[in-house]
Design a protein around this motif. Structure first.
Motif, PDB file in Angstrom:
ATOM      1  N   HIS A  40       0.830  -1.194   0.000  1.00 46.12           N
ATOM      2  CA  HIS A  40       0.000   0.000   0.000  1.00 46.12           C
ATOM      3  C   HIS A  40       0.871   1.252   0.000  1.00 46.12           C
ATOM      4  CE1 HIS A  40      -1.562   3.064   2.796  1.00 46.12           C
ATOM      5  NE2 HIS A  40      -2.667   2.966   2.089  1.00 46.12           N
TER       6      HIS A  40
ATOM      7  N   ASN B 155      -3.835  10.964   4.018  1.00 44.37           N
ATOM      8  CA  ASN B 155      -5.163  11.014   4.639  1.00 44.37           C
ATOM      9  C   ASN B 155      -5.649  12.457   4.755  1.00 44.37           C
ATOM     10  OD1 ASN B 155      -5.362   8.291   4.891  1.00 44.37           O
ATOM     11  ND2 ASN B 155      -4.835   8.220   7.066  1.00 44.37           N
TER      12      ASN B 155
ATOM     13  N   ASP C 153      -5.354  19.192   9.294  1.00 43.76           N
ATOM     14  CA  ASP C 153      -6.016  19.509   8.025  1.00 43.76           C
ATOM     15  C   ASP C 153      -7.306  20.274   8.290  1.00 43.76           C
ATOM     16  OD1 ASP C 153      -8.371  17.641   8.274  1.00 43.76           O
ATOM     17  OD2 ASP C 153      -6.760  16.130   8.305  1.00 43.76           O
TER      18      ASP C 153
ATOM     19  N   THR D  94     -12.175   1.603   6.266  1.00 39.66           N
ATOM     20  CA  THR D  94     -12.085   2.793   5.430  1.00 39.66           C
ATOM     21  C   THR D  94     -13.475   3.387   5.217  1.00 39.66           C
ATOM     22  OG1 THR D  94     -11.347   3.687   3.313  1.00 39.66           O
ATOM     23  CG2 THR D  94     -12.176   1.435   3.264  1.00 39.66           C
ATOM     24  N   SER D  95     -13.535   4.719   5.141  1.00 39.70           N
ATOM     25  CA  SER D  95     -14.816   5.355   4.824  1.00 39.70           C
ATOM     26  C   SER D  95     -14.839   5.727   3.353  1.00 39.70           C
ATOM     27  CB  SER D  95     -14.995   6.595   5.699  1.00 39.70           C
ATOM     28  OG  SER D  95     -13.947   7.504   5.427  1.00 39.70           O
ATOM     29  N   LYS D  96     -13.712   5.439   2.684  1.00 37.73           N
ATOM     30  CA  LYS D  96     -13.597   5.811   1.265  1.00 37.73           C
ATOM     31  C   LYS D  96     -14.044   4.641   0.384  1.00 37.73           C
ATOM     32  CE  LYS D  96      -9.633   8.283   2.923  1.00 37.73           C
ATOM     33  NZ  LYS D  96      -8.187   8.294   3.097  1.00 37.73           N
TER      34      LYS D  96
ATOM     35  N   THR E 270      -7.943   1.660   1.011  1.00 35.56           N
ATOM     36  CA  THR E 270      -7.970   0.226   1.347  1.00 35.56           C
ATOM     37  C   THR E 270      -8.181   0.036   2.848  1.00 35.56           C
ATOM     38  OG1 THR E 270      -5.584   0.218   1.647  1.00 35.56           O
ATOM     39  CG2 THR E 270      -6.385  -0.453  -0.502  1.00 35.56           C
ATOM     40  N   GLY E 271      -7.951   1.088   3.610  1.00 39.23           N
ATOM     41  CA  GLY E 271      -8.121   0.989   5.074  1.00 39.23           C
ATOM     42  C   GLY E 271      -6.920   0.383   5.770  1.00 39.23           C
ATOM     43  N   LEU E 272      -5.761   0.444   5.116  1.00 37.51           N
ATOM     44  CA  LEU E 272      -4.565  -0.128   5.747  1.00 37.51           C
ATOM     45  C   LEU E 272      -3.558   0.933   6.184  1.00 37.51           C
ATOM     46  CD1 LEU E 272      -3.997  -3.254   3.529  1.00 37.51           C
ATOM     47  CD2 LEU E 272      -4.360  -3.233   5.992  1.00 37.51           C
ATOM     48  N   GLY E 273      -3.809   2.187   5.783  1.00 39.81           N
ATOM     49  CA  GLY E 273      -2.840   3.248   6.070  1.00 39.81           C
ATOM     50  C   GLY E 273      -2.532   3.391   7.550  1.00 39.81           C
ATOM     51  N   LEU E 274      -3.548   3.641   8.348  1.00 45.28           N
ATOM     52  CA  LEU E 274      -3.311   3.898   9.778  1.00 45.28           C
ATOM     53  C   LEU E 274      -2.858   2.642  10.506  1.00 45.28           C
ATOM     54  CD1 LEU E 274      -6.212   6.358  10.650  1.00 45.28           C
ATOM     55  CD2 LEU E 274      -3.779   6.856  10.416  1.00 45.28           C
TER      56      LEU E 274
HETATM   57  N1  LIG Z   1      -7.134  13.278   8.314  1.00 49.18           N
HETATM   58  C1  LIG Z   1      -8.285  12.581   8.306  1.00 49.18           C
HETATM   59  N2  LIG Z   1      -9.462  13.212   8.245  1.00 49.18           N
HETATM   60  C2  LIG Z   1     -10.620  12.521   8.234  1.00 49.18           C
HETATM   61  N3  LIG Z   1     -10.716  11.182   8.273  1.00 49.18           N
HETATM   62  C3  LIG Z   1      -9.555  10.504   8.334  1.00 49.18           C
HETATM   63  C4  LIG Z   1      -8.297  11.155   8.354  1.00 49.18           C
HETATM   64  N4  LIG Z   1      -7.352  10.204   8.438  1.00 49.18           N
HETATM   65  C5  LIG Z   1      -7.977   9.027   8.455  1.00 49.18           C
HETATM   66  N5  LIG Z   1      -9.316   9.189   8.395  1.00 49.18           N
HETATM   67  C6  LIG Z   1     -10.344   8.158   8.418  1.00 49.18           C
HETATM   68  O1  LIG Z   1      -9.726   6.939   8.805  1.00 49.18           O
HETATM   69  C7  LIG Z   1      -9.973   5.932   7.814  1.00 49.18           C
HETATM   70  C8  LIG Z   1      -8.834   4.976   7.802  1.00 49.18           C
HETATM   71  O2  LIG Z   1      -7.642   5.575   7.352  1.00 49.18           O
HETATM   72  P1  LIG Z   1      -6.531   4.689   6.678  1.00 49.18           P
HETATM   73  O3  LIG Z   1      -5.414   5.574   6.296  1.00 49.18           O
HETATM   74  O4  LIG Z   1      -6.251   3.565   7.590  1.00 49.18           O
HETATM   75  O5  LIG Z   1      -7.253   4.078   5.427  1.00 49.18           O
HETATM   76  P2  LIG Z   1      -7.717   4.842   4.105  1.00 49.18           P
HETATM   77  O6  LIG Z   1      -7.074   6.179   4.035  1.00 49.18           O
HETATM   78  O7  LIG Z   1      -9.185   4.797   4.067  1.00 49.18           O
HETATM   79  O8  LIG Z   1      -7.174   3.901   2.981  1.00 49.18           O
HETATM   80  P3  LIG Z   1      -5.624   3.712   2.588  1.00 49.18           P
HETATM   81  O9  LIG Z   1      -5.347   2.295   2.878  1.00 49.18           O
HETATM   82  O10 LIG Z   1      -5.549   4.050   1.164  1.00 49.18           O
HETATM   83  O11 LIG Z   1      -4.819   4.617   3.463  1.00 49.18           O
HETATM   84  C9  LIG Z   1     -10.188   6.704   6.554  1.00 49.18           C
HETATM   85  O12 LIG Z   1     -10.956   5.969   5.615  1.00 49.18           O
HETATM   86  C10 LIG Z   1     -10.939   7.928   7.051  1.00 49.18           C
HETATM   87  O13 LIG Z   1     -12.310   7.638   7.224  1.00 49.18           O
END
Ligand SMILES: Nc1ncnc2c1ncn2[C@@H]1O[C@H](COP(=O)(O)OP(=O)(O)OP(=O)(O)O)[C@@H](O)[C@H]1O
Ligand SMILES: [Mg+2]
Length: 401
Positions: free
Chosen positions: A178, A295, A325, A344-346, A361-365
């Motif tokens: 990712h 994010n 942000d 993920t909310s996306k 994908t919901g794996l970032g955090l």
């Molecule tokens: N700065 C932010 N502002 C608002 N919501 C956030 C923010 N950062 C994270 N989130 C919420 O946390 C969720 C999980 O974040 P995460 O980075 O784990 O996955 P993602 O961004 O959806 O997908 P990806 O795997 O591409 O990072 C996001 O889908 C979003 O709903």
């Protein structure tokens, strides 16, 4: 009286008195027992080596070794110790009885015999012995089952641990893959720009684009290294003193290759120039930074006013990096789910989405938390649905080296 015992049981009578022997022999044989006889203790012990009786009727007063000694020897020997022994004696002396029980006899009959009594006592002790045997068998069976069960539990536990390990590796791998997205995107944009503007391109911006590409390639290499699951020792060797201000500045430079970041977002940087450098894995922290910036950018995609603020600060024991942000914010009830893998909310890639809407994908955090773990780092969040969010990376200054 239970005549089942008599059908299959062998009784050994040990007595030096022939008349007694004859009487008992007749009585027991007529009743249906198989009957063996011995005239003294030694020949009885010898005989028992070949045929194990189910019960022994043992006279006390005999030439050679007496009944007590015969009994003691039989009880001392593993294969014969469980054969029930009933003493026979003309003496009804209490002391003798006590001695008999002490040597291991189960009962006592006195001469002259009452036939019914003899048979009844034999039956009773054969029944007790056969119940004992059944109990021993059941116990052995139980012990065996228990052992099997323990083995099964052990196997299952190992299986579960293996599965969990594979799952963690899988999730980590996905997380790392990712993280390859960002630098690949930079390369893609830079190459696109070079291609479409090839003729008009200034030498200076051309070298800028190639710089972005080279930096992105370095980043991909670093991520691939993490992906190869280096051993802890090797990871330790990758530790270097990292100044978080320098890291942020270098990464921002690289981010300039992303046109959305470069042109559509106002940026504010507030660095504590005195910030302490910490022994960290540069690649890990830069991947965390990237995920948080991505994010933040995603959260502002629909907003008219987009502002990103990056702050570095410290107190006695920790250093902090805030990434703030002015995006959509997070509802309080969603806060606890953010670090769950795959939350993920996306929309996910390929799913229906609005134009320009970022996918996830919901794996970032989740990956960020994994990458911060070796340094006891954490992420704190404050968020507001109208103002936006602040994600703070917290790193203890005291790092174990
Ligand atoms: N700065 C932010 N502002 C608002 N919501 C956030 C923010 N950062 C994270 N989130 C919420 O946390 C969720 C999980 O974040 P995460 O980075 O784990 O996955 P993602 O961004 O959806 O997908 P990806 O795997 O591409 O990072 C996001 O889908 C979003 O709903
Ligand atoms: Mg993300």
């Amino acid at each position: 009286m239970n005549d089942k015992n008599s059908e299959r049981s062998i009784i050994l009578i040990v007595d030096d008195n022939q008349t007694n022997l004859d009487v008992l022999f007749e009585l027991l044989r007529n009743y249906g027992f198989k009957v063996l006889v011995a005239l003294d203790g030694e020949s009885a012990i010898e005989q028992i080596e070949y045929i194990h009786p189910d019960l022994i009727l043992l006279d006390i007063m005999m030439p050679g070794i007496d009944g007590f000694e015969t009994c003691r020897r039989l009880k001392a020997d593993q294969p014969t110790r469980d054969i029930p022994i009933i003493f026979m004696s003309a003496l009804s002396d209490t002391l003798d009885k006590v001695k008999g029980f002490q040597t291991g006899a189960v009962d006592y009959i006195t001469k002259p015999f009452q036939h019914e009594e003899v048979l009844s006592r034999i039956e009773t002790h054969l029944t007790i012995r056969s119940l004992q045997k059944k109990l021993e068998e059941k116990n052995a069976e139980l012990a065996h089952l228990n052992q099997n069960l323990e083995k099964l539990v052990e196997q299952k536990t190992k299986q579960l641990i293996d599965q969990e390990k594979t799952a963690i590796i899988g999730r980590l791998t996905q997380g790392m893959v990712h993280n390859l997205k960002s630098p690949l995107q930079v390369i893609q944009t830079s190459v696109d720009l070079i291609e479409t503007k090839a003729t008009k391109i200034q030498e200076e911006s051309f070298s800028n684009y190639t710089k972005y590409i080279l930096q992105a390639v370095t980043k991909i290499n670093q991520i691939m290294d993490t992906l190869m699951m280096k051993s802890r020792k090797e990871q330790k060797q990758d530790l270097q003193l990292v100044n978080i201000n320098d890291l942020v500045q270098r990464e921002i430079q690289l981010l300039e290759g992303n046109l959305y970041f470069k042109n559509k977002i106002r940026k504010k940087y507030l660095f504590d120039e005195e910030i302490a450098s910490l022994p960290l894995n540069y690649s890990y922290i830069s991947q965390v930074f990237y995920n948080l910036i991505n994010n933040a950018m995603d959260s502002m995609w629909e907003k008219k006013s987009r502002e990103l603020t990056i702050v570095t600060r410290q107190d006695e024991s920790k250093i902090y990096m805030d990434i703030a942000d002015t995006g959509c914010g997070i509802a309080p009830e969603d806060l606890s789910k953010l670090f769950d893998p795959f939350y993920t909310s996306k929309p996910t890639k390929g799913e229906e989405k609005k134009e320009g809407e970022p996918t996830g994908t919901g794996l970032g955090l989740y990956t960020c938390i994994e990458l911060l773990k070796p340094f006891n780092g954490e992420i704190a969040i404050t968020s507001n649905l109208t103002k936006g969010s602040v994600f703070t990376v917290v790193l203890p200054k005291q790092q174990k080296t």
